[in-house]
Design a protein around this motif. Structure first.
Motif: not given
Length: 309
Positions: A234-245
């Motif tokens: 899920f996270l990888a598809t959204l390319e998210g990390g700490c800097q994304v809510p």
């Protein structure tokens, strides 16, 4: 015959050392003949403490030096909090085991107030996470969220000695270090959705180290592995990390995985939450599908407004 020595790379904080010691104890319980050493490595995330994580690169700051040591064969495995691990790993490295998950929830700590809703208007709440900030502000738009960095002990000391009405931390770390005396509320994971991987400890190693992979196999907790795999996809598809809510949390019910996901604006005014479920044997497809659904339902627009879409 000389005993095989395994070198575990870890950060030097009390929580990181607790986690590495737990991995060492599990390895020795399964393979008493091993010699297992801890190698403490300081990461950029440990050195840069006066700037919010979102402004200095997010999650990778806590793992980069450990991964470099793995690739250089200075250590055999690295122990991470799964919520600190970027969604994508360097070539040659793999996530090879995930231990049984501790409580995945966030907790509110305060020395003066009994709950989130008991905090006074304009209360000052410390948090280093944009995910927490956005969800707290959605529930309590009046709150003043102040960036709070440092290890668990440091943050609790700041709660006691600085003008914070409350702080929010991961329940797992507080429980592992037996620092629950200031916990006043375990936050509902439907309202404050945990970080992807929160509460789980992961082991990263070189993917071609077959002997080590065999030694680590008994440490992997399959239900946790399936849940975290869905969350990370899920996270990888959204390319998210700490800097994304972005928040995602999976639970296993029999052979069905349930995944709850959220994308929010920084101020918590806009929030899109969806859930899905599917067969546990395909956690990655579940995570990818939920991410695409959130993007289509308005998540893409929110991320673009933040400047990350």
């Amino acid at each position: 015959m000389t005993a095989l020595t395994i070198k575990i790379g870890t950060r030097g904080s009390a929580l990181a050392l607790w986690q590495a010691e737990w991995v060492r104890s599990l390895l020795l319980a399964n393979h008493p003949e091993l010699l297992v050493e801890l190698v403490i490595i300081k990461t950029q995330g440990d050195k840069i403490l006066d700037v919010p994580l979102a402004k200095v690169g997010g999650k990778g700051l806590f793992v980069k030096e450990l991964e470099e040591a793995l690739l250089a064969k200075e250590i055999d495995l690295a122990v991470h909090s799964m919520k600190d691990m970027p969604a994508l790993l360097p070539q040659g490295l793999a996530l090879t085991a995930i231990l049984e998950r501790e409580d995945p929830r966030d907790v509110l700590l305060s020395s003066r107030y009994t709950s989130l809703h008991a905090l006074p208007q304009q209360a000052t709440v410390g948090s280093s996470s944009l995910r927490r900030q956005s969800q707290l502000l959605h529930l309590r738009p009046d709150l003043q969220i102040v960036s709070l960095r440092g290890n668990v002990n440091t943050r609790i000391n700041k709660l006691i000695n600085e003008p914070f009405d409350a702080i929010v931390l991961a329940a797992a770390g507080v429980k592992r270090l037996q620092l629950t005396q200031y916990v006043v509320e375990y936050l509902d994971p439907q309202q404050i959705i945990p970080a992807n991987g929160q509460g789980a400890i992961g082991i990263e190693s070189r993917e071609d180290d077959q002997r080590l992979l065999a030694l680590l196999a008994p440490l992997n907790h399959q239900p946790t592995w399936l849940c975290v795999r869905a969350e990370r996809a899920f996270l990888a598809t959204l390319e998210g990390g700490c800097q994304v809510p972005i928040a995602g949390h999976a639970t296993l019910n029999g052979q069905q995985l349930h995944l709850l996901g959220r994308i929010a604006s920084l101020d918590g005014q806009e929030m899109i939450t969806l859930s899905t479920q599917g067969p546990a044997e395909d956690p990655v497809s579940l995570g990818v599908a939920l991410a695409h659904s959130l993007l289509e339902q308005g998540g893409q627009r929110i991320l673009q407004q933040i400047g990350l879409g």
